[in-house]
Design a protein around this motif. Structure first.
Motif, mmCIF file in Angstrom:
data_model
loop_
_atom_site.group_PDB
_atom_site.id
_atom_site.type_symbol
_atom_site.label_atom_id
_atom_site.label_comp_id
_atom_site.label_asym_id
_atom_site.label_seq_id
_atom_site.Cartn_x
_atom_site.Cartn_y
_atom_site.Cartn_z
ATOM 1 N N ALA A 6 0.905 -1.412 0.097
ATOM 2 C CA ALA A 6 0.040 -0.243 0.350
ATOM 3 C C ALA A 6 0.701 1.091 -0.372
ATOM 4 O O ALA A 6 0.468 2.286 -0.591
ATOM 5 N N GLU A 7 1.870 1.258 0.528
ATOM 6 C CA GLU A 7 3.366 1.952 0.888
ATOM 7 C C GLU A 7 3.512 2.555 -0.641
ATOM 8 O O GLU A 7 3.598 3.794 -0.872
ATOM 9 N N ARG A 8 4.120 1.732 -1.339
ATOM 10 C CA ARG A 8 3.816 2.049 -2.797
ATOM 11 C C ARG A 8 2.883 2.209 -3.884
ATOM 12 O O ARG A 8 3.037 2.862 -4.883
ATOM 13 N N SER A 9 1.953 2.233 -3.382
ATOM 14 C CA SER A 9 1.214 3.098 -4.009
ATOM 15 C C SER A 9 0.561 4.527 -3.750
ATOM 16 O O SER A 9 -0.834 5.155 -3.447
ATOM 17 N N GLY A 10 1.012 4.654 -2.145
ATOM 18 C CA GLY A 10 0.811 6.396 -2.180
ATOM 19 C C GLY A 10 0.154 6.244 -0.816
ATOM 20 O O GLY A 10 -0.311 7.398 -1.139
ATOM 21 N N LEU A 11 -0.304 5.259 -0.298
ATOM 22 C CA LEU A 11 -1.112 4.868 0.745
ATOM 23 C C LEU A 11 -0.784 4.970 2.163
ATOM 24 O O LEU A 11 1.302 4.285 2.430
ATOM 25 N N VAL A 12 -0.967 5.777 3.606
ATOM 26 C CA VAL A 12 -0.378 5.742 4.336
ATOM 27 C C VAL A 12 -1.445 4.532 5.900
ATOM 28 O O VAL A 12 -2.410 5.119 5.686
ATOM 29 N N LEU A 13 -0.422 4.520 5.916
ATOM 30 C CA LEU A 13 -1.425 3.483 7.502
ATOM 31 C C LEU A 13 -1.454 4.117 8.169
ATOM 32 O O LEU A 13 -0.221 4.600 8.714
ATOM 33 N N VAL A 14 -2.380 4.376 9.229
ATOM 34 C CA VAL A 14 -3.159 5.764 10.479
ATOM 35 C C VAL A 14 -3.842 5.155 11.049
ATOM 36 O O VAL A 14 -3.404 5.519 11.907
ATOM 37 N N ASP A 15 -4.410 3.675 10.691
ATOM 38 C CA ASP A 15 -4.417 2.526 12.194
ATOM 39 C C ASP A 15 -4.699 1.321 11.650
ATOM 40 O O ASP A 15 -4.823 1.166 10.304
ATOM 41 N N GLN A 16 -4.379 -0.030 12.778
ATOM 42 C CA GLN A 16 -4.434 -0.505 12.425
ATOM 43 C C GLN A 16 -5.021 -1.346 14.201
ATOM 44 O O GLN A 16 -4.228 -1.646 14.992
ATOM 45 N N LEU A 17 -6.758 -1.982 13.393
ATOM 46 C CA LEU A 17 -7.541 -2.480 14.144
ATOM 47 C C LEU A 17 -7.222 -3.855 13.921
ATOM 48 O O LEU A 17 -6.807 -4.526 13.232
ATOM 49 N N VAL A 18 -8.072 -4.520 14.985
ATOM 50 C CA VAL A 18 -8.430 -5.822 15.496
ATOM 51 C C VAL A 18 -10.039 -6.099 15.222
ATOM 52 O O VAL A 18 -10.036 -5.835 16.595
ATOM 53 N N ALA A 19 -10.048 -7.209 14.363
ATOM 54 C CA ALA A 19 -11.653 -7.457 14.311
ATOM 55 C C ALA A 19 -11.022 -8.717 14.511
ATOM 56 O O ALA A 19 -10.595 -9.746 13.846
ATOM 57 N N LEU A 20 -12.451 -9.353 15.415
ATOM 58 C CA LEU A 20 -12.153 -10.620 16.373
ATOM 59 C C LEU A 20 -12.874 -11.739 15.220
ATOM 60 O O LEU A 20 -14.338 -11.697 14.749
ATOM 61 N N LEU A 21 -12.468 -12.915 14.862
ATOM 62 C CA LEU A 21 -13.125 -13.792 14.539
ATOM 63 C C LEU A 21 -13.772 -15.023 15.593
ATOM 64 O O LEU A 21 -14.505 -15.526 15.625
ATOM 65 N N CYS A 22 -13.133 -14.625 16.687
ATOM 66 C CA CYS A 22 -13.607 -15.656 17.763
ATOM 67 C C CYS A 22 -14.896 -14.574 18.354
ATOM 68 O O CYS A 22 -15.259 -13.543 18.577
ATOM 69 N N GLY A 23 -15.708 -15.282 19.979
ATOM 70 C CA GLY A 23 -16.443 -14.689 20.169
ATOM 71 C C GLY A 23 -16.001 -14.212 21.686
ATOM 72 O O GLY A 23 -14.500 -14.764 22.148
ATOM 73 N N LEU A 24 -17.146 -13.563 22.447
ATOM 74 C CA LEU A 24 -16.345 -12.842 24.006
ATOM 75 C C LEU A 24 -17.074 -13.302 24.804
ATOM 76 O O LEU A 24 -18.186 -13.181 24.770
ATOM 77 N N ARG A 25 -17.082 -13.932 25.736
ATOM 78 C CA ARG A 25 -18.015 -14.645 26.685
ATOM 79 C C ARG A 25 -17.100 -14.215 28.149
ATOM 80 O O ARG A 25 -16.452 -14.888 27.917
ATOM 81 N N ASP A 26 -18.078 -13.604 29.101
ATOM 82 C CA ASP A 26 -17.654 -13.340 29.955
ATOM 83 C C ASP A 26 -16.263 -13.710 30.222
ATOM 84 O O ASP A 26 -15.217 -13.938 31.188
ATOM 85 N N GLY A 27 -15.336 -12.132 29.496
ATOM 86 C CA GLY A 27 -14.348 -11.719 29.853
ATOM 87 C C GLY A 27 -13.331 -13.738 29.014
ATOM 88 O O GLY A 27 -11.853 -13.641 29.639
ATOM 89 N N ARG A 28 -13.786 -14.163 28.048
ATOM 90 C CA ARG A 28 -13.043 -15.413 28.055
ATOM 91 C C ARG A 28 -13.321 -15.905 26.094
ATOM 92 O O ARG A 28 -14.278 -14.704 25.505
ATOM 93 N N LEU A 29 -12.736 -16.004 25.480
ATOM 94 C CA LEU A 29 -12.669 -15.557 24.051
ATOM 95 C C LEU A 29 -12.915 -17.273 23.233
ATOM 96 O O LEU A 29 -12.599 -18.840 24.640
ATOM 97 N N VAL A 30 -14.001 -17.398 22.975
ATOM 98 C CA VAL A 30 -14.952 -18.337 22.144
ATOM 99 C C VAL A 30 -14.568 -18.764 20.358
ATOM 100 O O VAL A 30 -14.633 -18.253 19.625
ATOM 101 N N ASN A 31 -13.020 -19.639 20.742
ATOM 102 C CA ASN A 31 -12.523 -20.097 19.437
ATOM 103 C C ASN A 31 -13.688 -20.691 17.852
ATOM 104 O O ASN A 31 -14.509 -21.335 18.776
ATOM 105 N N ARG A 32 -13.924 -20.444 17.116
ATOM 106 C CA ARG A 32 -14.147 -20.077 15.910
ATOM 107 C C ARG A 32 -13.082 -20.558 14.834
ATOM 108 O O ARG A 32 -13.666 -20.210 13.323
ATOM 109 N N ALA A 33 -12.804 -20.977 15.475
ATOM 110 C CA ALA A 33 -11.251 -21.768 14.257
ATOM 111 C C ALA A 33 -11.675 -22.420 13.257
ATOM 112 O O ALA A 33 -12.620 -23.583 13.766
#
Length: 293
Positions: free
Chosen positions: A226-253
């Motif tokens: 992307a940088e070679r295409s003239g784009l600049v990274l301004v943020d990097q977020l985490v989009a979970l593929l697993c669930g959150l239940r009572d403070g624990r991860l629910v594996n959906r792998a």
């Protein structure tokens, strides 16, 4: 200085996997959509569109697959444009859009068949320079792990897989080796950057991959591309593929992810199944404060 309240703190981890993919799509997409092996998670698409665009703005997906970006954009009152190389999936994307409009989606949608490396020629002239958000994911190859089919399901001995290949066309970018694939993806980003409205966003959802057992930092390589295409990274977020239940991860792998992780650990490699996608947020360098115009 006033203290920052919790509501003002930018959220860097998105709980987009509270429901499994098939549940997120149930009734909202045609059942045949599940046969595509490389679908974007609807919750990721919906939250990205809601975060970075306003009602009536244009959203572009240059590799739209079955149309997840377009469907979620339409339901949010945005106007989606998708380009898809494979005719089968382009037809599926159009059918899913039709279903969305039957269900009351107010945003418009357009599916264009073609090669996004020439996206400037494909996108209607009247929307060039008006795209508020480009949302897409790079191809991971011509096939993925697909879906498990057990002996009970197939009547055959052992575990087999199905719906693991989305392209047999050798001209499809997905058939290229990784360096060539990234070069082609860069060509797509070049064109997409030209289509953006000033201040527009390019969002790429991507995860690390394994090639012959070796873990490849595909998100990092996408950033470099992307940088070679003239784009600049301004943020990097985490989009979970697993669930959150009572403070624990629910594996959906998937079965195959878990199997690969187990095999790697058996070899002494500290491997884990993927639980999230990186959501990379870019602006054009020319749109950033202090940049020469």
């Amino acid at each position: 200085m006033n203290p920052i309240t919790p509501a003002e703190v930018p959220v860097s981890v998105w709980a987009t996997g509270q429901k499994p993919s098939q549940v997120q799509r149930r009734g909202r997409y045609l059942p045949e959509s599940m046969k595509h092996p490389g679908k974007m998670l609807p919750a990721i698409a919906a939250r990205t569109i809601a975060t970075y665009t306003r009602t009536g703005e244009y959203v572009l997906d240059p590799m739209c697959g079955i149309g997840t970006t377009l469907v979620e954009a339409a339901h949010l009152g945005r106007n989606g444009i998708g380009v898809e190389y494979e005719r089968r999936w382009a037809q599926m994307a159009a059918a899913n859009l039709h279903l969305a409009h039957r269900q009351g989606a107010t945003g418009s949608g357009l599916v264009i068949g073609g090669d996004s490396r020439r996206i400037i020629r494909l996108v209607p002239e009247q929307v060039r320079g008006r795209i508020a958000l480009v949302l897409t994911s790079p191809p991971y190859g011509s096939s993925t792990h697909g879906h498990v089919c057990s002996t009970r399901d197939s009547g055959e001995d052992g575990v087999t897989k199905q719906n693991n290949r989305y392209s047999t066309d050798r001209d499809n970018l997905a058939h290229r080796r990784l360096p060539d694939l990234l070069e082609g993806f860069g060509q797509i980003l070049d064109g997409c950057a030209e289509l953006l409205v000033p201040g527009g966003v390019v969002a790429v959802t991507v995860r690390p991959i394994r090639v012959k057992g070796e873990l490849i930092d595909l998100p990092g390589q996408v950033v470099q591309t992307a940088e070679r295409s003239g784009l600049v990274l301004v943020d990097q977020l985490v989009a979970l593929l697993c669930g959150l239940r009572d403070g624990r991860l629910v594996n959906r792998a998937s079965f195959f992810q878990k199997l690969e992780a187990r095999r790697a650990r058996d070899r002494g490699v500290p491997a884990c199944a993927t639980a999230h996608e990186d959501l990379l947020i870019f602006h054009r360098a020319c749109d950033l404060p202090g940049s020469p115009r």
